[in-house]
Motif scaffolding. Structure first.
Motif, PDB file in Angstrom:
ATOM      1  N   ASP A  99       0.820  -1.208   0.000  1.00 47.27           N
ATOM      2  CA  ASP A  99       0.000   0.000   0.000  1.00 47.27           C
ATOM      3  C   ASP A  99       0.854   1.259   0.000  1.00 47.27           C
ATOM      4  O   ASP A  99       0.331   2.361  -0.029  1.00 47.27           O
ATOM      5  N   ARG A 100       2.182   1.095   0.029  1.00 51.97           N
ATOM      6  CA  ARG A 100       3.111   2.230   0.018  1.00 51.97           C
ATOM      7  C   ARG A 100       4.233   1.959  -0.975  1.00 51.97           C
ATOM      8  O   ARG A 100       4.591   0.821  -1.228  1.00 51.97           O
ATOM      9  N   SER A 101       4.816   3.021  -1.495  1.00 51.63           N
ATOM     10  CA  SER A 101       5.976   2.830  -2.372  1.00 51.63           C
ATOM     11  C   SER A 101       7.208   2.595  -1.504  1.00 51.63           C
ATOM     12  O   SER A 101       7.344   3.162  -0.427  1.00 51.63           O
ATOM     13  N   ASP A 102       8.067   1.736  -1.976  1.00 49.45           N
ATOM     14  CA  ASP A 102       9.287   1.382  -1.258  1.00 49.45           C
ATOM     15  C   ASP A 102      10.185   0.630  -2.233  1.00 49.45           C
ATOM     16  O   ASP A 102       9.861   0.488  -3.410  1.00 49.45           O
ATOM     17  N   GLU A 103      11.292   0.133  -1.728  1.00 48.01           N
ATOM     18  CA  GLU A 103      12.190  -0.700  -2.527  1.00 48.01           C
ATOM     19  C   GLU A 103      12.483  -1.967  -1.753  1.00 48.01           C
ATOM     20  O   GLU A 103      12.946  -1.917  -0.616  1.00 48.01           O
ATOM     21  N   LEU A 104      12.171  -3.113  -2.373  1.00 49.05           N
ATOM     22  CA  LEU A 104      12.453  -4.409  -1.781  1.00 49.05           C
ATOM     23  C   LEU A 104      13.868  -4.811  -2.172  1.00 49.05           C
ATOM     24  O   LEU A 104      14.258  -4.666  -3.329  1.00 49.05           O
ATOM     25  N   HIS A 105      14.636  -5.311  -1.217  1.00 50.95           N
ATOM     26  CA  HIS A 105      15.995  -5.764  -1.484  1.00 50.95           C
ATOM     27  C   HIS A 105      16.130  -7.192  -0.987  1.00 50.95           C
ATOM     28  O   HIS A 105      15.834  -7.472   0.173  1.00 50.95           O
ATOM     29  N   LEU A 106      16.563  -8.094  -1.867  1.00 47.03           N
ATOM     30  CA  LEU A 106      16.870  -9.469  -1.494  1.00 47.03           C
ATOM     31  C   LEU A 106      18.376  -9.542  -1.300  1.00 47.03           C
ATOM     32  O   LEU A 106      19.147  -9.544  -2.259  1.00 47.03           O
TER      33      LEU A 106
END
Length: 152
Positions: A99-106
């Protein structure tokens, strides 16, 4: 007087070895979504963002793939497993919506995915590194869970 430091080092090494033996994985079979997949060729990770699809997506039933859906609300995982368990060589697909913008990091695979509200992001990779790798939201500074890749 030099015997005390040597004895201390020897005892420390024995304690470290005992702790390692106690905490190492004991060959338990991981539980994978949609069953254990067949070994896949060494393919690069890909990222795709389909057009605005709101809400969680239906789980894909691709044969041989480990497919996981993650739904994030207010910077926290609200749906989907926090621990993703697969075997080395398997294809892994992550469907992420927030529901929010973000950056996923694996971590470990050094893969990034930009997440926008109301859109599902798909992250595909081949699990070719064994170990435990954290899934983190960078802006929220939140650890969502981890990907565990077990050796074949």
């Amino acid at each position: 007087m030099t015997i005390k430091p040597i004895a201390f080092v020897a005892v420390a090494l024995v304690v470290i070895a005992a702790l390692w033996l106690f905490f190492k994985p004991h060959g338990s079979e991981p539980k994978a979504a949609d069953g254990a997949g067949a070994a896949a060729a060494d393919a690069p990770a890909t990222l795709s963002v389909p057009g605005a699809s709101a809400g969680p997506a239906a789980r894909s039933a691709s044969s041989g793939d480990d497919v996981f859906e993650l739904v994030v609300k207010n910077g926290k995982l609200v749906s989907g497993p926090a621990l993703l368990q697969v075997h080395e060589g398997e294809q892994v697909t992550l469907h992420i919506s927030s529901d929010r913008s973000d950056e996923l990091h694996l971590h470990g695979y050094d893969l990034h995915a930009r997440i926008e509200p109301g859109q599902m992001v798909t992250l595909n990779l081949t699990a070719n590194h064994t170990g435990r790798f954290g899934l983190e939201l960078h802006k929220a500074h939140t650890e969502l869970g981890a990907l565990e890749v077990y050796p074949r």
